[in-house]
Design an enzyme around this catalytic site. Structure first.
Site, short mmCIF file in Angstrom:
data_model
loop_
_atom_site.label_atom_id
_atom_site.label_comp_id
_atom_site.label_asym_id
_atom_site.label_seq_id
_atom_site.Cartn_x
_atom_site.Cartn_y
_atom_site.Cartn_z
CB SER A 16 -0.90 -0.02 1.23
OG SER A 16 -0.11 0.04 2.39
CE LYS A 20 -3.91 1.55 -4.55
NZ LYS A 20 -4.87 0.95 -3.74
N GLY A 21 -3.48 6.99 -5.73
CA GLY A 21 -4.34 8.18 -5.85
C GLY A 21 -3.70 9.20 -6.80
CD GLU A 153 -9.80 -4.54 4.68
OE1 GLU A 153 -10.36 -4.28 5.74
OE2 GLU A 153 -8.98 -3.78 4.12
CB THR A 194 5.47 -6.64 -10.14
OG1 THR A 194 5.69 -5.51 -9.29
CG2 THR A 194 4.57 -6.22 -11.29
N GLY A 362 -8.04 20.44 14.25
CA GLY A 362 -7.73 19.39 15.21
C GLY A 362 -8.88 19.17 16.16
CB CYS A 389 -10.99 24.33 11.50
SG CYS A 389 -12.57 23.63 11.98
CD GLN A 393 -13.32 25.63 17.07
OE1 GLN A 393 -12.87 24.80 17.85
NE2 GLN A 393 -14.34 25.36 16.27
NE ARG A 473 -19.40 16.81 17.51
CZ ARG A 473 -20.02 15.97 16.70
NH1 ARG A 473 -21.28 16.16 16.39
NH2 ARG A 473 -19.40 14.92 16.20
CG HIS A 518 -11.20 22.46 7.22
ND1 HIS A 518 -10.07 22.19 7.94
CD2 HIS A 518 -12.24 22.11 8.00
CE1 HIS A 518 -10.41 21.68 9.12
NE2 HIS A 518 -11.72 21.62 9.18
CD GLU A 520 -7.63 22.90 5.46
OE1 GLU A 520 -7.92 24.10 5.54
OE2 GLU A 520 -7.79 22.09 6.39
#
Ligand code: GLN
Length: 548
Positions: A16, A20-21, A153, A194, A362, A389, A393, A473, A518, A520
């Site tokens: 992994s 791939k993304g 999976e 592979t 966070g 965010c 705060q 929240r 956000h 970003e």
């Protein structure tokens, strides 16, 4: 169902974290450059219904779509490469798939039949893939199957892919992104893992159309030929995908090997136009940048065992890069662990060495006092600060305690009995918390924001309103709004419908802005976010003042 949509499934082999993304995003960008309407979709094999309940140190950043789904960070990559906005239809998890099949069964929608894993689960997967194609109106939809071939999976997703190919062979292609290790003791690239990955895929009834060979180095011709023989693939369909310095370079590396044309040819499609020019010139420009700017990111989701992960804040980091590149500087990003400022207050002095600092989003108490101490330091020492965010705060808490003298001011997320709840929940959120409804229940997705004329934020945006994405929240408590404004920490962005504070900025400071959203999540390589751009401009200014 759209009739002629083409589907490309991208799977991973051997291990992994192969990027791939990025491969999916790059292929999407290439095909878009050839004149097609392209979109991308991610399948996450987790049983979690969305990514919102996963810890960023385990799964990386939680990205949020404009319609408020909490997803894997890859959706962010797709959006950045395609400069587009995706919706919840472009993300699916095992949890979502099972949840909808079970719900349908409870509603008698299977008319008394026995509901089975095969075919009902792959059927639902296929239904969702077609829905994504319809929502995005894609001519070509690229689908990333998370995980690695050979594991339990993702089998049902491979099964769905196989069934789609069986039904419409001309419209479905498979790409395997695999890994070729170069063991240090041997010093040569090995193809065997592979080969096994291709066999594992074969045993699921799938044969790859293309093989993208991820490795530290470029694949050489002898190995390409060996893979061709052992994997039963044409030499020209086996492509090198060596490590690069800059992920945005990957489309160019694939294009050198004509991947786009090869894919189109297999679909029987033609190149409609050739346009990767703006992308190419961005990369060339970035590679030539010499002037640096140093940015610190103060967070807590950095370490996993002995390793430091930047994945937890990937959109923040990419936004810094986009903005820096647009003003012609090379960003040097450093991680600062907030807890260190709690243990050693003297460590705060290292903040002087940066041109600008960001406190990103966070949750929870860990590291909070360190972040607050850092924000106080930045406020007093006129160092550019951008709070995202939780960053906003905590800036509000810092200002309440140290300027408004509200001793013990706190967010009720940490201390519900604080005498000064300057950050607090809205009533509807209180109910959800009491019922322990944590999943997917924050203020999520895009909300409008009205900007105060003449404020720095408004000038940076260059318009009167904007829309930004949220995931939190707690909110700035309106009871205290005017006290902050009276002392120069001014609310300058508001959501009119909910009457909430979205942006605050400090007067008489070169750049001190906190945003409840956000920012970003809406920054692109060729189109940076205006607030990040303003922040980077302030950072460059500070650098020039210090080193003329
Ligand atoms: N913990 C804060 C909240 O829930 C901030 C969340 C965030 O930074 N994404 O409101």
């Amino acid at each position: 169902m759209r009739k002629n949509t083409k589907f490309i499934f991208v799977m991973g082999g051997v291990l992994s974290g192969l990027g791939k993304g990025i491969a999916v995003s790059s292929i999407a960008r290439i095909l878009y450059g050839k004149g097609y309407r392209v979109s991308a979709m991610k399948i996450d094999p987790y049983v979690n219904v969305d990514a919102g309940t996963m810890n960023p140190t385990e799964h990386g950043e939680v990205f949020v779509t404009k319609d408020g789904l909490e997803t894997d960070q890859d959706i962010g990559n797709y959006e950045r490469f395609l400069q587009t906005e995706l919706t919840r239809e472009s993300y699916m998890t095992t949890g979502q798939v099972y949840l909808s099949v079970i719900q349908r069964e409870r509603n008698l929608a299977y008319h008394g039949k026995s509901v089975q894993v095969v075919p009902h689960i792959p059927d639902e997967v296929i239904r969702r893939i077609h829905r994504a194609a319809a929502t995005t109106k894609a001519e070509i939809l690229i689908i990333e199957i998370g995980g690695t071939v050979g594991e339990y999976e993702n089998l049902l997703f491979l099964e769905a892919a196989r069934m789609m190919r069986l039904k419409t062979p001309q419209q479905v292609q498979f790409i395997l992104v695999s890994y070729l290790p170069i063991p240090s003791k041997l010093g040569e690239m090995k193809t065997k893992p592979t080969q096994h990955a291709v066999r594992a895929l074969n045993s699921a009834g799938i044969h790859p159309d293309f093989l993208l060979c991820r490795a530290e180095q470029s694949l050489d011709q002898p190995r390409r030929e060996r893979l061709s023989i052992f994997c039963n693939m044409r030499v020209e369909d086996i492509l090198a995908a060596p490590d690069v310095d800059l992920v945005y370079e990957v489309p160019l590396r694939f294009e050198e090997q004509r991947l786009g044309e090869k894919i189109l040819r297999k679909f029987g499609l033609t190149v409609r136009r050739r346009n990767l020019r703006d992308w190419r010139s961005l990369i060339n420009r970035v590679k030539r940048l010499r002037r640096e700017v140093t940015i610190g990111v103060i967070g807590k989701y950095f370490s996993s065992g002995h390793f430091t992960l930047s994945d937890s804040y990937i959109s923040v980091i990419e936004s810094i890069k986009h903005a820096a590149w647009s003003i012609g500087v090379r960003p040097m990003v450093t991680w600062l662990n907030a807890e260190e400022f709690e243990e050693r207050p003297a460590a705060l002095r290292q903040l002087d060495g940066f041109d600008g600092l960001i406190v990103p989003g966070g949750f929870g108490a860990r590291g909070v006092e360190g972040k607050i101490a850092a924000i106080e330091y930045l406020r007093k020492h006129q160092i550019p600060f951008l709070g995202l965010c939780y960053g906003l705060q905590l800036a509000v808490i810092e200002f309440a305690r140290n300027v408004l003298k509200l001793r013990g001011a706190q967010t009720t997320e940490i201390t519900s009995s604080t005498p000064y709840p300057v950050i607090d929940v809205m009533p509807d959120q209180r109910v959800k918390l009491e019922r322990q409804e944590f999943g997917g229940s924050m203020r999520l997705g895009e909300f409008g924001c009205r900007l105060k004329t003449g404020s720095l934020a408004q000038r940076l945006y260059g318009r009167r309103q904007t829309r930004e994405r949220h995931r939190h929240r707690y909110e700035v408590n309106n009871r205290y709004r005017h006290r902050f404004a009276g002392k120069g920490f001014v609310p300058v962005g508001f959501n009119p419908e909910l009457d909430l504070v979205e942006i605050m900025e400090l007067e008489s400071h070169p750049f001190f802005i906190g945003v409840q959203f956000h920012a970003e999540f809406k920054s692109y390589p060729l189109n940076p976010h205006p607030l990040f751009r303003g922040f980077l401009q302030a950072a460059v200014k500070r650098r020039q003042a210090r080193r003329p």
